[in-house]
Design a protein around this motif. Structure first.
Motif, PDB file in Angstrom:
ATOM      1  N   VAL A 156       0.804  -1.220   0.000  1.00 33.37           N
ATOM      2  CA  VAL A 156       0.000   0.000   0.000  1.00 33.37           C
ATOM      3  C   VAL A 156       0.842   1.278   0.000  1.00 33.37           C
ATOM      4  O   VAL A 156       0.576   2.197  -0.789  1.00 33.37           O
ATOM      5  CB  VAL A 156      -0.998  -0.019   1.179  1.00 33.37           C
ATOM      6  CG1 VAL A 156      -1.773   1.298   1.260  1.00 33.37           C
ATOM      7  CG2 VAL A 156      -1.960  -1.188   1.025  1.00 33.37           C
ATOM      8  N   PRO A 157       1.895   1.432   0.846  1.00 33.60           N
ATOM      9  CA  PRO A 157       2.673   2.663   0.792  1.00 33.60           C
ATOM     10  C   PRO A 157       3.438   2.835  -0.516  1.00 33.60           C
ATOM     11  O   PRO A 157       3.868   3.936  -0.842  1.00 33.60           O
ATOM     12  CB  PRO A 157       3.649   2.550   1.966  1.00 33.60           C
ATOM     13  CG  PRO A 157       3.390   1.267   2.626  1.00 33.60           C
ATOM     14  CD  PRO A 157       2.351   0.519   1.902  1.00 33.60           C
ATOM     15  N   VAL A 158       3.607   1.751  -1.258  1.00 28.64           N
ATOM     16  CA  VAL A 158       4.361   1.807  -2.507  1.00 28.64           C
ATOM     17  C   VAL A 158       3.436   2.079  -3.691  1.00 28.64           C
ATOM     18  O   VAL A 158       3.671   3.001  -4.481  1.00 28.64           O
ATOM     19  CB  VAL A 158       5.140   0.492  -2.734  1.00 28.64           C
ATOM     20  CG1 VAL A 158       5.984   0.587  -4.005  1.00 28.64           C
ATOM     21  CG2 VAL A 158       6.015   0.181  -1.534  1.00 28.64           C
ATOM     22  N   GLN A 455       7.553  12.678   9.060  1.00 27.92           N
ATOM     23  CA  GLN A 455       8.012  13.341   7.845  1.00 27.92           C
ATOM     24  C   GLN A 455       8.615  12.309   6.897  1.00 27.92           C
ATOM     25  O   GLN A 455       8.896  11.176   7.284  1.00 27.92           O
ATOM     26  CB  GLN A 455       9.061  14.398   8.178  1.00 27.92           C
ATOM     27  CG  GLN A 455      10.335  13.828   8.793  1.00 27.92           C
ATOM     28  CD  GLN A 455      11.341  14.894   9.167  1.00 27.92           C
ATOM     29  OE1 GLN A 455      11.100  16.080   8.958  1.00 27.92           O
ATOM     30  NE2 GLN A 455      12.484  14.482   9.718  1.00 27.92           N
ATOM     31  N   GLY A 456       8.824  12.723   5.649  1.00 30.24           N
ATOM     32  CA  GLY A 456       9.341  11.807   4.638  1.00 30.24           C
ATOM     33  C   GLY A 456       8.254  11.456   3.639  1.00 30.24           C
ATOM     34  O   GLY A 456       7.069  11.767   3.843  1.00 30.24           O
ATOM     35  N   LEU A 457       8.648  10.804   2.557  1.00 28.15           N
ATOM     36  CA  LEU A 457       7.727  10.494   1.473  1.00 28.15           C
ATOM     37  C   LEU A 457       7.664   8.995   1.228  1.00 28.15           C
ATOM     38  O   LEU A 457       8.696   8.352   1.027  1.00 28.15           O
ATOM     39  CB  LEU A 457       8.163  11.196   0.181  1.00 28.15           C
ATOM     40  CG  LEU A 457       8.205  12.720   0.207  1.00 28.15           C
ATOM     41  CD1 LEU A 457       8.685  13.242  -1.149  1.00 28.15           C
ATOM     42  CD2 LEU A 457       6.844  13.319   0.547  1.00 28.15           C
ATOM     43  N   THR A 458       6.473   8.454   1.232  1.00 27.13           N
ATOM     44  CA  THR A 458       6.280   7.088   0.738  1.00 27.13           C
ATOM     45  C   THR A 458       6.341   7.131  -0.793  1.00 27.13           C
ATOM     46  O   THR A 458       6.127   8.190  -1.405  1.00 27.13           O
ATOM     47  CB  THR A 458       4.914   6.535   1.156  1.00 27.13           C
ATOM     48  OG1 THR A 458       3.886   7.323   0.543  1.00 27.13           O
ATOM     49  CG2 THR A 458       4.741   6.571   2.676  1.00 27.13           C
ATOM     50  N   PRO A 459       6.628   5.993  -1.438  1.00 25.15           N
ATOM     51  CA  PRO A 459       6.552   5.993  -2.904  1.00 25.15           C
ATOM     52  C   PRO A 459       5.195   6.453  -3.430  1.00 25.15           C
ATOM     53  O   PRO A 459       5.122   7.137  -4.454  1.00 25.15           O
ATOM     54  CB  PRO A 459       6.838   4.528  -3.262  1.00 25.15           C
ATOM     55  CG  PRO A 459       7.714   4.042  -2.139  1.00 25.15           C
ATOM     56  CD  PRO A 459       7.179   4.726  -0.917  1.00 25.15           C
ATOM     57  N   PHE A 460       4.106   6.096  -2.725  1.00 25.76           N
ATOM     58  CA  PHE A 460       2.780   6.543  -3.174  1.00 25.76           C
ATOM     59  C   PHE A 460       2.667   8.063  -3.112  1.00 25.76           C
ATOM     60  O   PHE A 460       2.048   8.685  -3.979  1.00 25.76           O
ATOM     61  CB  PHE A 460       1.687   5.903  -2.323  1.00 25.76           C
ATOM     62  CG  PHE A 460       0.293   6.316  -2.738  1.00 25.76           C
ATOM     63  CD1 PHE A 460      -0.320   5.726  -3.827  1.00 25.76           C
ATOM     64  CD2 PHE A 460      -0.393   7.311  -2.053  1.00 25.76           C
ATOM     65  CE1 PHE A 460      -1.590   6.115  -4.232  1.00 25.76           C
ATOM     66  CE2 PHE A 460      -1.655   7.714  -2.450  1.00 25.76           C
ATOM     67  CZ  PHE A 460      -2.261   7.110  -3.544  1.00 25.76           C
TER      68      PHE A 460
END
Length: 486
Positions: A156-158, A455-460
């Motif tokens: 899901v996060p990807v 903070q930070g970014l998931t691939p999605f």
């Protein structure tokens, strides 16, 4: 198999699929029912395959979203026969998408090796279209069954919810191909193990990290009955209920649900606002605000930080018939008695609100069903907050289903999701999609939790639905080329 038996089996399989979602959570069940659907259409021409897929979809949606009738009849004032007809027609429309997917699958007649992945591509494209056309209704998209502890939650996060739905449909296609096309058992088992292992490995990755200090958040659930909420004589009860809750549950950030007080914000007693404001470092409240659009005043469904003119979010994705009337459907207003059902639309992209030292991306009610629409605000945010009033759907499966949707949003976006609702389900959710704590529905209480922003970014968060949609389109093109050559 005789057509009557085939269609009956399809309807039952579709209805059983709903047990894969909250509140039951048997996440393997939709995989098995989709495999059953593929077994039923094996060898059929496109037309009977489409009918079988349509009946499967009817079972799925009549069992899963028939709570729409509650809002239309019990709270919207529509006569019961008309509300039942409207609910059936709505589900009949939703069933067109699985019908189209099955028709396309049989029309392309893929090879045994390509059939499973082509079905996954067509199924996901159909679900994406269902969540996009005519403002969209992605409720019960198959990926929503795969919140933790499903092993597919790692996707899901990807790739987002539709990515998990793609993998689930692929697994169903592999099972069906083993039965109907004699695909080698070893190949099927190795593929299934690889897909499950991939989900487990991705689930072990922490895509985002905690930031800042720990803060306390109180989420207030007033449990104001929907039929009483808009009665003027009951207004003092609503206001006293939320003031008492705010005083009993002070915190760094106090959150009241959607339209907590059924008055325009500027008409609420300033002394009440100040009393509530004093209970937290910041207080966020769902409220009706007034703004100007094209030179005329319009109501907006908003979330407003008390005492802060610079901190407001207005709902952008409105509910058809509940918050706006689609063109050519003005006549429906004569059948419904929904207060404030003509809202203005907030800006599509609104920056996070600076609250209690955090950057808070707000969404209202069923806006959290549209994951890709939340990306712009979530990229810069450290917390996600949803304010809702699901009292419109009574004591139905809508509430646990909505909580499960919020779990998948937290997982997609890699941020804690805080939900303050009128009647349930008020909850705090970790970035991995697990519920930290939740209030019992239909109770008047506060929920205080301690957490950190992330903070930070998931691939999605970087790419949205683009990867899974491009993959699905690529598979569709390959299948079309094969069909043309074949």
């Amino acid at each position: 198999m005789k057509p009557a038996l085939r269609l009956t089996t399809a309807f039952v399989a579709g209805a059983l699929s709903v047990a894969g979602f909250a509140p039951f959570g048997v996440f393997v069940l939709p995989v098995l029912t989709l495999a059953t659907l593929l077994w039923l259409v094996d060898g059929l021409s496109p037309r009977p395959a489409a009918l079988t897929g349509y009946v499967f979809g009817l079972g799925w949606f009549l069992a899963g979203v028939s709570w729409v009738n509650v809002s239309l009849s019990q709270f919207g004032g529509m006569p019961l026969p008309l509300s039942l007809l409207a609910t059936f027609l709505f589900c009949a429309y939703l069933a067109l998408f699985p019908a189209a997917a099955l028709a396309a699958l049989r029309a392309l007649a893929p090879s045994p090796r390509l059939a499973p992945v082509l079905f996954a591509a067509l199924w996901v494209l159909g679900e994406w279209l269902r969540g996009t056309l005519f403002t969209g209704f992605p409720w019960l998209a198959s990926g929503y069954a795969h919140a933790a502890p499903s092993p597919l939650a790692g996707y899901v996060p990807v790739f987002g919810v539709h990515g998990a739905g793609f993998v689930a449909a692929l697994m169903a296609g592999l099972l069906a191909a083993f039965v109907t096309q004699r695909l080698a058992l070893r190949q099927v088992l190795l593929s299934l193990v690889a897909l499950l292992a991939g989900g487990a490995l991705l689930g072990a990755v922490s895509w985002t990290t905690p930031t800042g200090r720990t803060l306390t958040v109180s989420l207030l659930q007033g449990n104001i009955e929907q039929s009483m909420k808009w009665v003027p004589e009951r207004l003092p009860e609503s206001m006293n209920a939320y003031l008492d809750l705010a005083r009993a549950w002070p915190a760094d950030l106090v959150v009241l649900p959607e339209t907590a007080v059924p008055l325009p914000y500027d008409e609420i007693d300033p002394r009440w606002l100040e009393a509530v404001r004093a209970t937290g470092r910041d207080v966020l409240m769902g409220a009706v605000t007034v703004g100007e659009v094209d030179g005329r005043a319009r109501y907006f469904n908003s979330a407003r930080a008390l005492g802060r003119d610079d901190a407001q979010y207005s709902k952008a994705h409105l509910v058809p018939f509940g918050e706006f009337t689609p063109p050519l459907f003005a006549w429906t207003l004569k059948l419904l008695s929904i207060p404030m059902s003509d809202f203005g639309r907030g800006a599509a992209v609104q920056p996070p609100l600076e609250l209690a030292g955090e950057k808070v991306a707000v969404n209202i009610c069923y806006e959290d069903v549209f994951g890709e629409e939340l990306i712009a605000g979530a990229r810069e945010a450290t917390l996600l907050v949803n304010v809702s009033n699901t009292a419109w759907f009574g004591d139905s499966w809508a509430q646990p289903q909505h909580l499960q949707i919020a779990q998948l949003r937290a997982l997609e976006l890699g941020r804690p999701m805080l939900r303050a609702t009128n009647t349930g389900m008020t909850a705090a959710i970790q970035p991995d999609g697990r519920v930290i704590a939740a209030l019992p529905p239909f109770s008047r209480a506060g929920l205080r939790v301690e957490l950190q922003g992330y903070q930070g970014l998931t691939p999605f968060l970087r790419w949205g639905n683009a990867p899974v949609l491009l993959l699905s389109l690529a598979v569709l093109i390959v299948a079309a080329v094969q069909r043309k050559k074949g």
